[in-house]
Design a protein around this motif. Sequence first.
Motif, mmCIF file in Angstrom:
data_model
loop_
_atom_site.group_PDB
_atom_site.id
_atom_site.type_symbol
_atom_site.label_atom_id
_atom_site.label_comp_id
_atom_site.label_asym_id
_atom_site.label_seq_id
_atom_site.Cartn_x
_atom_site.Cartn_y
_atom_site.Cartn_z
ATOM 1 N N LYS A 196 15.102 -15.266 4.971
ATOM 2 C CA LYS A 196 13.674 -15.496 5.150
ATOM 3 C C LYS A 196 13.278 -15.263 6.600
ATOM 4 N N VAL A 197 12.276 -14.415 6.808
ATOM 5 C CA VAL A 197 11.786 -14.093 8.147
ATOM 6 C C VAL A 197 10.415 -14.728 8.346
ATOM 7 N N VAL A 198 10.243 -15.467 9.443
ATOM 8 C CA VAL A 198 8.953 -16.087 9.773
ATOM 9 C C VAL A 198 8.662 -15.858 11.243
ATOM 10 N N SER A 199 7.398 -16.025 11.602
ATOM 11 C CA SER A 199 7.010 -15.918 13.004
ATOM 12 C C SER A 199 7.628 -17.058 13.796
ATOM 13 N N ASP A 251 3.756 -20.233 9.255
ATOM 14 C CA ASP A 251 2.826 -19.914 8.173
ATOM 15 C C ASP A 251 2.134 -18.570 8.373
ATOM 16 N N ALA A 252 2.370 -17.932 9.525
ATOM 17 C CA ALA A 252 1.725 -16.652 9.800
ATOM 18 C C ALA A 252 2.334 -15.547 8.943
ATOM 19 N N GLU A 253 1.541 -14.515 8.651
ATOM 20 C CA GLU A 253 2.025 -13.386 7.869
ATOM 21 C C GLU A 253 3.010 -12.561 8.693
ATOM 22 N N VAL A 254 4.001 -12.026 8.002
ATOM 23 C CA VAL A 254 5.005 -11.176 8.641
ATOM 24 C C VAL A 254 4.735 -9.734 8.222
ATOM 25 N N PRO A 255 4.546 -8.808 9.156
ATOM 26 C CA PRO A 255 4.306 -7.415 8.794
ATOM 27 C C PRO A 255 5.411 -6.851 7.912
ATOM 28 N N VAL A 256 5.012 -6.018 6.963
ATOM 29 C CA VAL A 256 5.982 -5.405 6.055
ATOM 30 C C VAL A 256 7.031 -4.618 6.838
ATOM 31 N N ALA A 257 6.617 -3.938 7.900
ATOM 32 C CA ALA A 257 7.555 -3.139 8.698
ATOM 33 C C ALA A 257 8.660 -4.006 9.298
ATOM 34 N N GLN A 263 12.563 -3.877 8.051
ATOM 35 C CA GLN A 263 13.634 -3.553 8.983
ATOM 36 C C GLN A 263 14.731 -4.605 8.950
ATOM 37 N N ILE A 264 14.353 -5.857 8.831
ATOM 38 C CA ILE A 264 15.351 -6.927 8.767
ATOM 39 C C ILE A 264 16.214 -6.771 7.521
ATOM 40 N N MET A 265 15.600 -6.417 6.400
ATOM 41 C CA MET A 265 16.380 -6.234 5.174
ATOM 42 C C MET A 265 17.297 -5.015 5.282
#
Length: 330
Positions: A11-14, A19-25, A29-31
């Motif tokens: 799970k990637v979060v700011s 609760d902020a949105e994480v850019p798809v890019a 990249q993390i995946m």
Amino acid sequence: MAPQMQQFNFKVVSAEDEDAEVPVAVAGQIMVDVQNLISHIGELMVRQELRTQDMLPDWIKDRFTLRMQGQGAGSRRDGALLEDALTKVCAELDRANLSTTVPEEVSNHIEAMCRREIAADVLALWDHLDGYTLTYGVEGDMRRFRMNARKSLETEASKDPSGMSGAIIGVVSHDPERRGRWLISNSQAPVPLQFSDSVPQQDRESFVGAGPLIATGCVVLEDGRMTGLRDVSACYVFPVVKFHRILTEDRDVLLLNPVLACPGYNATKGMWTLVNEDLGIDVSKPSWDEAVWAFHEYFMFLWETYAESNDEFEGEEKDVSDLLRSMAFP
């Protein structure tokens, strides 16, 4: 029915606002970084368990590819191979978390090459997390990824595995073109073998025609491929190999008790053999790796026919069925 795969989460979060949105890019990249880590760890796992010597089949990478399913990421193949690799991924991230200096774990050139790739994957993952936080693990045991061992991993990622100690399975022969030189081969492409001065001449001669041997020395690499073995300090026969996991393109089976295979080499035909007389397995192939894969295919056929069947067997078939089932986890 195969047991359901344990659900691993990444799970990637700011870092500033969970609760902020994480850019798809960023998430994508993390995946990709996690996928690279899984693939390299999986390849090392297969090489260690099966003792293969050359490049792995293309389908091995497919066995470690994550795919999106209804309940998350998983594999479309049966078996525990991907789950075991994911467990090791979490262990690698733990390894980077827990200490500023990671322990030395490299014992041969194959591990050195794979560990270099794994360390580079962990570093890339951390760099791509700039401004974000990664938590990983299984439900009830989620951990936050921290990079406490960066300098140590950078050293590991920059290591040159060429010339590192290694153990190679092969057969020893005289070089037909150069007197006093030896070759070692586990396929159709023999490479030079240079003995250490500590190995007596009579011992060197005894290795020729001795059948499958394990030779230990310093591996010479070019573009990741072995091109020779120098400073060889020992060669010794190995009467059996033990496989604790059977692996084919479609599935894998973990064994409670390993299946044994007796290695052999027919110099006249240039063929490697692996035999288990109790199960009636006798495979013959032109390279060590091909013999290993053929043995696993044959075993899997027997497993599906006699161990997983509800049929009643008699005589030799019952003996085979009983032996296979004695290898299974209860």
